[in-house]
Scaffold this motif. Structure first.
Motif, short mmCIF file in Angstrom:
data_model
loop_
_atom_site.label_atom_id
_atom_site.label_comp_id
_atom_site.label_asym_id
_atom_site.label_seq_id
_atom_site.Cartn_x
_atom_site.Cartn_y
_atom_site.Cartn_z
N LYS A 163 -46.32 18.02 -29.47
CA LYS A 163 -47.17 18.86 -30.20
C LYS A 163 -48.48 18.90 -29.40
CE LYS A 163 -44.18 19.61 -34.11
NZ LYS A 163 -44.17 20.04 -35.57
N GLU A 164 -48.74 18.33 -28.40
CA GLU A 164 -50.09 18.27 -27.97
C GLU A 164 -50.46 19.44 -27.01
OE1 GLU A 164 -51.78 14.52 -26.21
OE2 GLU A 164 -49.95 13.45 -27.13
N VAL A 165 -49.45 20.20 -26.47
CA VAL A 165 -49.36 21.65 -25.98
C VAL A 165 -48.25 22.48 -26.39
CG1 VAL A 165 -50.51 20.47 -23.81
CG2 VAL A 165 -47.94 21.05 -23.90
N VAL A 166 -48.78 23.66 -26.27
CA VAL A 166 -47.85 24.54 -26.94
C VAL A 166 -46.98 25.28 -25.60
CG1 VAL A 166 -49.00 25.20 -29.01
CG2 VAL A 166 -49.36 26.43 -26.94
N ILE A 167 -47.64 25.17 -24.53
CA ILE A 167 -46.85 25.75 -23.40
C ILE A 167 -47.15 24.91 -22.07
CG2 ILE A 167 -48.48 27.51 -22.91
CD1 ILE A 167 -45.96 29.26 -21.92
N GLY A 168 -46.56 24.71 -21.14
CA GLY A 168 -46.85 23.98 -19.98
C GLY A 168 -45.86 24.07 -18.66
N SER A 169 -46.19 24.12 -17.59
CA SER A 169 -45.43 23.76 -16.38
C SER A 169 -45.04 22.45 -15.96
CB SER A 169 -46.35 24.58 -15.41
OG SER A 169 -47.40 23.51 -14.73
N THR A 170 -43.67 22.55 -15.63
CA THR A 170 -43.16 21.26 -14.96
C THR A 170 -42.02 21.71 -14.11
OG1 THR A 170 -42.55 19.08 -15.32
CG2 THR A 170 -41.43 20.50 -16.96
N TYR A 171 -41.09 20.93 -13.73
CA TYR A 171 -39.88 21.10 -12.91
C TYR A 171 -38.89 21.40 -14.01
CZ TYR A 171 -42.95 18.15 -10.03
OH TYR A 171 -43.94 17.62 -9.45
N ASN A 172 -38.11 22.25 -13.53
CA ASN A 172 -36.90 22.85 -14.57
C ASN A 172 -36.14 21.84 -15.02
OD1 ASN A 172 -35.52 23.19 -11.88
ND2 ASN A 172 -34.05 23.48 -13.31
N GLY A 173 -35.78 20.98 -14.19
CA GLY A 173 -34.73 19.63 -14.73
C GLY A 173 -35.35 18.84 -15.69
N ARG A 174 -36.60 18.67 -15.75
CA ARG A 174 -37.59 17.83 -16.98
C ARG A 174 -37.23 18.52 -18.08
NH1 ARG A 174 -38.97 12.71 -15.63
NH2 ARG A 174 -39.69 12.76 -13.36
N LEU A 175 -37.65 20.12 -17.99
CA LEU A 175 -37.44 20.90 -19.30
C LEU A 175 -36.10 20.78 -19.94
CD1 LEU A 175 -39.81 23.73 -18.05
CD2 LEU A 175 -40.22 22.05 -19.98
N PHE A 176 -35.19 21.04 -19.09
CA PHE A 176 -33.49 20.65 -19.37
C PHE A 176 -33.53 19.56 -20.15
CE2 PHE A 176 -29.55 18.54 -18.72
CZ PHE A 176 -28.63 19.86 -19.16
N SER A 177 -34.21 18.27 -19.71
CA SER A 177 -33.91 17.28 -20.32
C SER A 177 -34.51 17.41 -21.95
CB SER A 177 -34.65 16.05 -19.75
OG SER A 177 -34.40 14.61 -20.53
N VAL A 178 -35.63 17.80 -22.07
CA VAL A 178 -36.38 17.82 -23.14
C VAL A 178 -35.42 18.84 -24.28
CG1 VAL A 178 -38.07 19.59 -22.99
CG2 VAL A 178 -38.67 17.56 -24.40
N ILE A 179 -35.01 19.92 -23.85
CA ILE A 179 -34.28 20.70 -24.70
C ILE A 179 -32.95 20.63 -24.86
CG2 ILE A 179 -33.35 23.01 -24.58
CD1 ILE A 179 -35.63 23.77 -22.55
#
Length: 296
Positions: A163-179
């Protein structure tokens, strides 16, 4: 390494624009895809199977990925709204909170111009000019004080989870992992995702014994089945056309991977096409200006 006459790397993982630069500078070996890479199972030559992703005579593509945004879906201050447009990243009034952006100009400059009203097809011609560059920096100035800058792809998912940021860019595979793997309250913002290609280059001037091992590995690692297998673990699209039908379920989660790919039609409704050649030509100059802007 080349200047010192001591090449200790046998194979190097790079993005397309860097492959073009390395090839132009004679630091990467030219390849013949139809002799060095395996045919598709139906006999289609590698040059046809990889097709337009062979963006350089020295580049061996592996995956298609995108840089895009993830956002917390539980931000109380947003009053039930969720971002659905790339320009929401620049809207601190509707979507207050810290953002995370990569600590380099690539993608950030393009998004800034798009959200300053520049049509997609004109972004790079505008960015070629001093005025266009300053226009991009001026737009980034509007959120600069709310940005945490990242250098490694794992940082934004961690910042979102903490919760240190509310929105952020990165590689889509990294976001797949957190989701999907970590089950965090994070969603994808696919709008204006920027496609890129990751792959291999072989350093020029390798001795024959090392080059033989590299060729053996590359032949295996980029065949149809191996590239399809990568997608069992992370949501990056295989670079070969023949691999796409073989993409199935995640190795551990048992979920279908196709809908999580950046190339899925639902996710690719509004993509931004990254100009590899442009960045190969302008990277050094824009990098220097970006670092100077960061220091202001």
């Amino acid at each position: 390494m080349n200047e010192a006459g001591n090449i200790t790397w046998d194979l190097v993982d790079v993005v397309a624009s860097d492959a073009i630069r390395l090839c132009d500078e004679g630091l990467a070996m030219e390849i013949d895809p139809d002799t060095m890479l395996a045919d598709a199972p139906d006999g289609t030559p590698a040059s046809e199977d990889f097709g337009e992703l062979l963006v350089s005579e020295c580049f061996i593509p592996q995956i298609v990925y995108s840089t895009t945004f993830g956002y917390r879906s539980d931000v109380a201050e947003w009053d039930g709204k969720e971002p659905d447009d790339i320009c929401d990243v620049f809207d601190l009034e509707t979507f207050p909170g810290k953002r995370s952006l990569e600590k380099r100009p690539i993608n950030n400059m393009e998004w800034a111009l798009l959200c300053d009203g520049v049509p997609k097809e004109d972004v790079y011609s505008v960015l070629e000019t001093e005025e266009g560059q300053q226009r991009a920096f001026k737009k980034l100035d509007t959120i600069k004080d709310s940005v945490i800058w990242w250098s490694a792809g794992a940082e934004t998912p961690q910042l979102l989870a903490d919760k240190e940021v509310v929105i952020g860019s990165t590689y889509n595979g990294r976001l797949f992992s957190v989701i999907e793997e970590q089950d965090q309250p994070v969603k994808m913002l696919w709008d204006a995702q920027v496609f890129d290609i990751d792959g291999w280059i072989i350093p020029a001037g390798l001795p024959e014994d090392r080059l033989a091992m590299v060729k053996d590995f590359v032949m295996f690692a980029t065949d149809t089945q191996r590239l399809a297998d990568q997608a069992k673990y992370i949501s990056y699209g295989p670079a070969r056309k023949s691999s796409a039908p073989l993409v199935g379920q995640h190795a551990d989660l048992g979920i279908e991977m196709a809908p999580h790919m950046p190339t899925d039609p639902e996710n690719a409704k509004n993509t931004f096409l990254y100009n590899y050649e442009w960045w190969a030509d302008y990277r050094d100059d824009i990098d220097a200006k970006f670092q100077a802007w960061l220091a202001q």
